[in-house]
Design a protein around this motif. Sequence first.
Motif, PDB file in Angstrom:
ATOM      1  N   ARG A 316       0.817  -1.214   0.000  1.00 57.52           N
ATOM      2  CA  ARG A 316       0.000   0.000   0.000  1.00 57.52           C
ATOM      3  C   ARG A 316       0.855   1.270   0.000  1.00 57.52           C
ATOM      4  O   ARG A 316       0.324   2.367   0.079  1.00 57.52           O
ATOM      5  N   ARG A 317       2.163   1.129  -0.056  1.00 56.34           N
ATOM      6  CA  ARG A 317       3.034   2.308  -0.033  1.00 56.34           C
ATOM      7  C   ARG A 317       3.153   2.917  -1.426  1.00 56.34           C
ATOM      8  O   ARG A 317       3.286   2.201  -2.419  1.00 56.34           O
ATOM      9  N   ARG A 318       3.166   4.240  -1.463  1.00 55.13           N
ATOM     10  CA  ARG A 318       3.404   4.943  -2.732  1.00 55.13           C
ATOM     11  C   ARG A 318       4.888   5.070  -3.008  1.00 55.13           C
ATOM     12  O   ARG A 318       5.326   5.074  -4.168  1.00 55.13           O
ATOM     13  N   LEU A 319       5.690   5.177  -1.948  1.00 54.14           N
ATOM     14  CA  LEU A 319       7.136   5.337  -2.056  1.00 54.14           C
ATOM     15  C   LEU A 319       7.808   4.336  -1.124  1.00 54.14           C
ATOM     16  O   LEU A 319       7.373   4.162   0.015  1.00 54.14           O
ATOM     17  N   ASP A 320       8.865   3.701  -1.609  1.00 53.72           N
ATOM     18  CA  ASP A 320       9.509   2.660  -0.809  1.00 53.72           C
ATOM     19  C   ASP A 320      10.972   2.552  -1.229  1.00 53.72           C
ATOM     20  O   ASP A 320      11.416   3.152  -2.234  1.00 53.72           O
ATOM     21  N   VAL A 321      11.731   1.774  -0.469  1.00 57.85           N
ATOM     22  CA  VAL A 321      13.096   1.383  -0.825  1.00 57.85           C
ATOM     23  C   VAL A 321      13.172  -0.126  -0.657  1.00 57.85           C
ATOM     24  O   VAL A 321      12.863  -0.649   0.421  1.00 57.85           O
ATOM     25  N   ASP A 322      13.545  -0.838  -1.719  1.00 63.47           N
ATOM     26  CA  ASP A 322      13.668  -2.293  -1.632  1.00 63.47           C
ATOM     27  C   ASP A 322      15.080  -2.721  -1.992  1.00 63.47           C
ATOM     28  O   ASP A 322      16.006  -1.898  -2.022  1.00 63.47           O
ATOM     29  N   GLU A 323      15.253  -4.016  -2.271  1.00 66.74           N
ATOM     30  CA  GLU A 323      16.606  -4.525  -2.554  1.00 66.74           C
ATOM     31  C   GLU A 323      17.201  -3.976  -3.836  1.00 66.74           C
ATOM     32  O   GLU A 323      18.409  -4.071  -4.067  1.00 66.74           O
ATOM     33  N   HIS A 324      16.384  -3.392  -4.710  1.00 72.54           N
ATOM     34  CA  HIS A 324      16.882  -2.801  -5.951  1.00 72.54           C
ATOM     35  C   HIS A 324      17.142  -1.300  -5.813  1.00 72.54           C
ATOM     36  O   HIS A 324      17.881  -0.728  -6.608  1.00 72.54           O
ATOM     37  N   GLY A 325      16.493  -0.653  -4.837  1.00 72.55           N
ATOM     38  CA  GLY A 325      16.651   0.779  -4.649  1.00 72.55           C
ATOM     39  C   GLY A 325      15.312   1.450  -4.419  1.00 72.55           C
ATOM     40  O   GLY A 325      14.282   0.783  -4.217  1.00 72.55           O
ATOM     41  N   PRO A 326      15.255   2.782  -4.467  1.00 70.11           N
ATOM     42  CA  PRO A 326      13.983   3.497  -4.309  1.00 70.11           C
ATOM     43  C   PRO A 326      12.985   3.116  -5.399  1.00 70.11           C
ATOM     44  O   PRO A 326      13.350   2.955  -6.566  1.00 70.11           O
TER      45      PRO A 326
END
Length: 488
Positions: A316-326
Amino acid sequence: MSDYLPSPGRLLARLHPVLVRWGVLALHAELLADGSPRTSPWTLLQDGLAAAPEEDCWATLVHAEGDRARHYVLSAYAPGVGDPGTERLDWHLAGAPSWVGADPARRYSLIAWAQDGTWETTPHRSGRLDPRRPWADPAVEPSLATLVSDEATVDALATLLWRSADAWSYDPARTWAAELLPLARVAWNAMVDPDIALDPGLLADHLVALSGHLRRTPVPRATAERTARLAYQLWGHLAGEAPLGLMSLSMPPAPYDTTRRTMERTDVLPVEQAAHVAAPARPDPADPELAQAIRHTLAWAVAALRDAAAGTPRDRRRLDVDEHGPVAYAPDGRIVRMTTLDPAHLVLSVHHPAPAPEPGLLGRLFGRRSTPEPEASTSGRPLPPTPGWVPVEEIRQAGGEILDLDWCVRGRWDYRRWSGDSAGGFGMPGALEALTGLEPVDPTELDAALAGLHPATSTALAEVTAMRAALDRFLAGAGPLALGGPEA
């Protein structure tokens, strides 16, 4: 009174400026090739120099040692120079000494040879060869036109650096006038200043720094040292103490004193008011464009940290940081990703969650495009192809068909929009909608921007801690802004 005959030393000295200019271009091409198959119009041969800056035109200068004499062979081809029947090798070699060699598979407009600076060609040739300036002959001039002056060679060197660079700014005028030409002047000065060119360690330091301005990863120190040795031997060749070309690496270094004296007499000069050694290619935090890119990146990361701290589920997040990046999600379903190699090298990509209907899009996005030589006008200079440091496979594996892609070097975005839109960077379609409402965050204000974060759960605390660690590594230039990176 008998005609005045210049000494061999004076005759050879007429060739010195041409040899230096040609050699400087070939040395930089050799440095930046670093053993790769990159093509260049300027090349170091085993026993000489080669040039092919114009289509269908080429020239070579080969050095052949003789008994107490210096032998050269100048060969060239230019379409339309001479009759078709005169392109044969045997026609050009009529009357040539036995030490003159050539490739029978090539066509020729000129083969000229010199012993101790006196130039000759076949007596069959109707057009008289200038015995003092054979490189100005119509057969050779198209290939060596940039060697007529120091200024012309510096401009050609800037073009060579441009061809060898990973990527430059979207603003060709600024890139050429404010970055490439000044860098070419520094590169030229280092090669013609005795205090630099005859100090292999100092010249190697300069060459590493120079390559760092052109590529994300500078050339290895061993490559720079090899080029520095070749540069020293080029000047030693002018002093009569070393062969010309790559074969000089197998010979003892030329005597320093003799080489320096010859270098100081050579009719080439450093560019005034230009540095003589390239400064390290470190991103300047004061650069307004770099600072702007970092502030926008931090705004993205801070918003992702706030969502994580609030315990918002990832789906449900519009903005995130994951293992690939923002990562960000636009209202129309497009996915925007940022791949952060370091603060000076960013890549933005817009993805569609389902395969795009148009076939062959990836081939157009990532296929190698041609890189024609820049025009004389700075306003129309084209850009290099997709730089090698862009991690295309990683971006493709992050998920979704790639619709658009843009990369940033030191805050400057490549504005080539495959979608046909003119905006680039954070303003390109998809990114503009996904990142709306973000307020740029300065690195000095980062702690203040995150001061009010209170993770709602233990899971949120772990996410926030990991994101903050990745953000700190990124700002320090120690790693990408992505989860799961190495610890600082």
